[in-house]
Design a protein around this motif. Structure first.
Motif, mmCIF file in Angstrom:
data_model
loop_
_atom_site.group_PDB
_atom_site.id
_atom_site.type_symbol
_atom_site.label_atom_id
_atom_site.label_comp_id
_atom_site.label_asym_id
_atom_site.label_seq_id
_atom_site.Cartn_x
_atom_site.Cartn_y
_atom_site.Cartn_z
ATOM 1 N N ALA A 16 0.815 -1.213 0.000
ATOM 2 C CA ALA A 16 0.000 0.000 0.000
ATOM 3 C C ALA A 16 0.853 1.270 0.000
ATOM 4 C CB ALA A 16 -0.936 0.015 1.204
ATOM 5 N N GLN A 17 2.064 1.188 0.484
ATOM 6 C CA GLN A 17 2.884 2.392 0.652
ATOM 7 C C GLN A 17 3.123 3.179 -0.633
ATOM 8 O OE1 GLN A 17 6.380 1.593 3.030
ATOM 9 N NE2 GLN A 17 5.140 0.817 4.736
ATOM 10 N N PRO A 18 3.498 2.538 -1.753
ATOM 11 C CA PRO A 18 3.696 3.352 -2.965
ATOM 12 C C PRO A 18 2.391 3.973 -3.483
ATOM 13 C CG PRO A 18 4.096 1.014 -3.433
ATOM 14 C CD PRO A 18 3.897 1.152 -1.953
ATOM 15 N N ILE A 19 1.282 3.305 -3.266
ATOM 16 C CA ILE A 19 -0.012 3.858 -3.682
ATOM 17 C C ILE A 19 -0.329 5.088 -2.849
ATOM 18 C CG2 ILE A 19 -2.492 3.404 -3.947
ATOM 19 C CD1 ILE A 19 -1.732 0.390 -4.212
ATOM 20 N N LEU A 20 -0.132 4.991 -1.540
ATOM 21 C CA LEU A 20 -0.381 6.132 -0.655
ATOM 22 C C LEU A 20 0.551 7.299 -0.984
ATOM 23 C CD1 LEU A 20 -0.973 4.390 2.792
ATOM 24 C CD2 LEU A 20 -2.687 5.382 1.252
ATOM 25 N N LYS A 21 1.777 6.987 -1.320
ATOM 26 C CA LYS A 21 2.727 8.037 -1.698
ATOM 27 C C LYS A 21 2.251 8.760 -2.957
ATOM 28 C CE LYS A 21 7.620 8.883 -2.542
ATOM 29 N NZ LYS A 21 8.957 8.292 -2.636
ATOM 30 N N ALA A 22 1.785 8.004 -3.943
ATOM 31 C CA ALA A 22 1.277 8.604 -5.181
ATOM 32 C C ALA A 22 0.019 9.438 -4.919
ATOM 33 C CB ALA A 22 0.987 7.512 -6.211
ATOM 34 N N ILE A 23 -0.844 8.969 -4.027
ATOM 35 C CA ILE A 23 -2.065 9.714 -3.677
ATOM 36 C C ILE A 23 -1.702 11.034 -3.013
ATOM 37 C CG2 ILE A 23 -4.055 9.714 -2.110
ATOM 38 C CD1 ILE A 23 -4.245 6.639 -2.729
ATOM 39 N N GLU A 24 -0.757 10.980 -2.092
ATOM 40 C CA GLU A 24 -0.339 12.206 -1.409
ATOM 41 C C GLU A 24 0.269 13.200 -2.398
ATOM 42 O OE1 GLU A 24 2.304 13.615 2.435
ATOM 43 O OE2 GLU A 24 1.710 11.516 2.257
ATOM 44 N N LYS A 25 1.029 12.691 -3.352
ATOM 45 C CA LYS A 25 1.616 13.569 -4.362
ATOM 46 C C LYS A 25 0.513 14.172 -5.242
ATOM 47 C CE LYS A 25 5.000 13.719 -8.071
ATOM 48 N NZ LYS A 25 5.942 12.983 -8.898
ATOM 49 N N LYS A 26 -0.461 13.358 -5.613
ATOM 50 C CA LYS A 26 -1.538 13.812 -6.499
ATOM 51 C C LYS A 26 -2.424 14.851 -5.825
ATOM 52 C CE LYS A 26 -5.348 11.996 -9.277
ATOM 53 N NZ LYS A 26 -5.994 10.778 -9.781
ATOM 54 N N PHE A 27 -2.801 14.615 -4.573
ATOM 55 C CA PHE A 27 -3.750 15.484 -3.879
ATOM 56 C C PHE A 27 -3.082 16.495 -2.948
ATOM 57 C CE2 PHE A 27 -6.380 11.666 -4.784
ATOM 58 C CZ PHE A 27 -7.316 12.271 -5.600
ATOM 59 N N GLY A 28 -1.775 16.374 -2.762
ATOM 60 C CA GLY A 28 -1.060 17.308 -1.907
ATOM 61 C C GLY A 28 -1.227 17.040 -0.427
ATOM 62 N N GLN A 29 -1.923 15.959 -0.112
ATOM 63 C CA GLN A 29 -2.116 15.580 1.288
ATOM 64 C C GLN A 29 -2.559 14.129 1.355
ATOM 65 O OE1 GLN A 29 -5.235 18.010 2.942
ATOM 66 N NE2 GLN A 29 -6.832 17.048 1.767
ATOM 67 N N SER A 30 -2.463 13.600 2.530
ATOM 68 C CA SER A 30 -2.942 12.254 2.790
ATOM 69 C C SER A 30 -4.434 12.335 3.110
ATOM 70 C CB SER A 30 -2.166 11.700 3.992
ATOM 71 O OG SER A 30 -2.559 10.401 4.262
ATOM 72 N N LEU A 31 -5.231 11.418 2.560
ATOM 73 C CA LEU A 31 -6.674 11.433 2.786
ATOM 74 C C LEU A 31 -7.091 10.195 3.578
ATOM 75 C CD1 LEU A 31 -7.789 12.559 -0.784
ATOM 76 C CD2 LEU A 31 -7.498 13.981 1.239
ATOM 77 N N ASN A 32 -7.950 10.401 4.561
ATOM 78 C CA ASN A 32 -8.332 9.315 5.458
ATOM 79 C C ASN A 32 -8.978 8.125 4.754
ATOM 80 O OD1 ASN A 32 -7.289 10.452 7.769
ATOM 81 N ND2 ASN A 32 -9.209 11.451 8.342
ATOM 82 N N ILE A 33 -9.753 8.363 3.704
ATOM 83 C CA ILE A 33 -10.372 7.237 3.010
ATOM 84 C C ILE A 33 -9.298 6.291 2.460
ATOM 85 C CG2 ILE A 33 -10.677 8.514 0.840
ATOM 86 C CD1 ILE A 33 -13.204 6.779 0.357
ATOM 87 N N PHE A 34 -8.276 6.843 1.820
ATOM 88 C CA PHE A 34 -7.231 6.001 1.241
ATOM 89 C C PHE A 34 -6.352 5.387 2.330
ATOM 90 C CE2 PHE A 34 -8.093 9.132 -2.212
ATOM 91 C CZ PHE A 34 -8.691 8.235 -3.092
ATOM 92 N N ASN A 35 -6.103 6.137 3.395
ATOM 93 C CA ASN A 35 -5.300 5.600 4.494
ATOM 94 C C ASN A 35 -6.015 4.461 5.207
ATOM 95 O OD1 ASN A 35 -3.481 7.535 3.780
ATOM 96 N ND2 ASN A 35 -3.685 8.758 5.615
ATOM 97 N N THR A 36 -7.330 4.472 5.172
ATOM 98 C CA THR A 36 -8.098 3.364 5.748
ATOM 99 C C THR A 36 -8.155 2.198 4.767
ATOM 100 O OG1 THR A 36 -9.385 4.955 7.032
ATOM 101 C CG2 THR A 36 -10.292 2.733 6.831
ATOM 102 N N LEU A 37 -8.356 2.491 3.493
ATOM 103 C CA LEU A 37 -8.324 1.438 2.473
ATOM 104 C C LEU A 37 -6.971 0.720 2.449
ATOM 105 C CD1 LEU A 37 -10.170 3.242 -0.453
ATOM 106 C CD2 LEU A 37 -10.792 0.992 0.461
ATOM 107 N N ALA A 38 -5.922 1.381 2.919
ATOM 108 C CA ALA A 38 -4.568 0.805 2.887
ATOM 109 C C ALA A 38 -4.452 -0.489 3.682
ATOM 110 C CB ALA A 38 -3.554 1.831 3.393
#
Length: 171
Positions: A16-38
């Motif tokens: 999940a880590q590279p996906i979360l990293k890409a999400i944070e880069k795309k949205f400029g922040q970490s989002l709880n929905i994706f961090n929970t899906l992780a």
């Protein structure tokens, strides 16, 4: 209080880590929905693939109005918050955001936008659409765009229910 604590990128499963990293880069922040899906990297990856896929074919304003409308119908504050912002970024006016609940009588929406919103509302409320609703949409959208619209509404309903089911909170 969320039923499952969102993970930080550092303590998420390795897949999940590279996906979360890409999400944070795309949205400029970490989002709880994706961090929970992780917790479930395959589901996280699937959701992000669908989200990336719906970015094609359908104009962003129509896509975001449909997502926002579905989230409004479902009472998902989390998705409504983010997709209201996305709709504005994609070109929705303040009047359209304000009148989303009254789109059928508001002068803020054109016929195409109204047809998209009606489709999103109908599919969200009943999990079906009337053939007349689809016929009206086909005046404006081709089949690929219609598939993308259906996928957008389906993803909105998935994320709305995921957020409600786990009481995901805005950061």
């Amino acid at each position: 209080m969320p039923h499952v604590k969102p993970l930080d990128q550092s303590n998420a499963p390795a897949d999940a880590q590279p996906i979360l990293k890409a999400i944070e880069k795309k949205f400029g922040q970490s989002l709880n929905i994706f961090n929970t899906l992780a917790y479930q990297p395959d589901v996280l990856g699937g959701v992000t693939q669908i989200n990336d896929g719906i970015q094609n074919d359908l104009p962003g304003k129509l896509r975001e109005l449909a997502y926002f409308k579905s989230s409004q119908v479902n009472g998902c504050e989390y998705c409504s918050h983010y997709h209201k912002q996305a709709a504005k970024k994609a070109g929705a006016s303040d009047a359209q955001i304000k009148d989303i609940d009254n789109y059928q009588t508001s002068e803020a929406f054109d016929d195409q936008e109204e047809a998209v919103l009606f489709y999103a509302e109908q599919l969200t409320k009943t999990a079906q659409v009337d053939p007349g609703t689809v016929a009206k949409l086909k005046e404006f959208l081709d089949e690929t765009q219609l598939v993308t619209l259906a996928a957008t509404v389906a993803l909105a309903n998935f994320t709305n229910r995921f957020n409600h089911g786990l009481d995901i909170q805005l950061p």
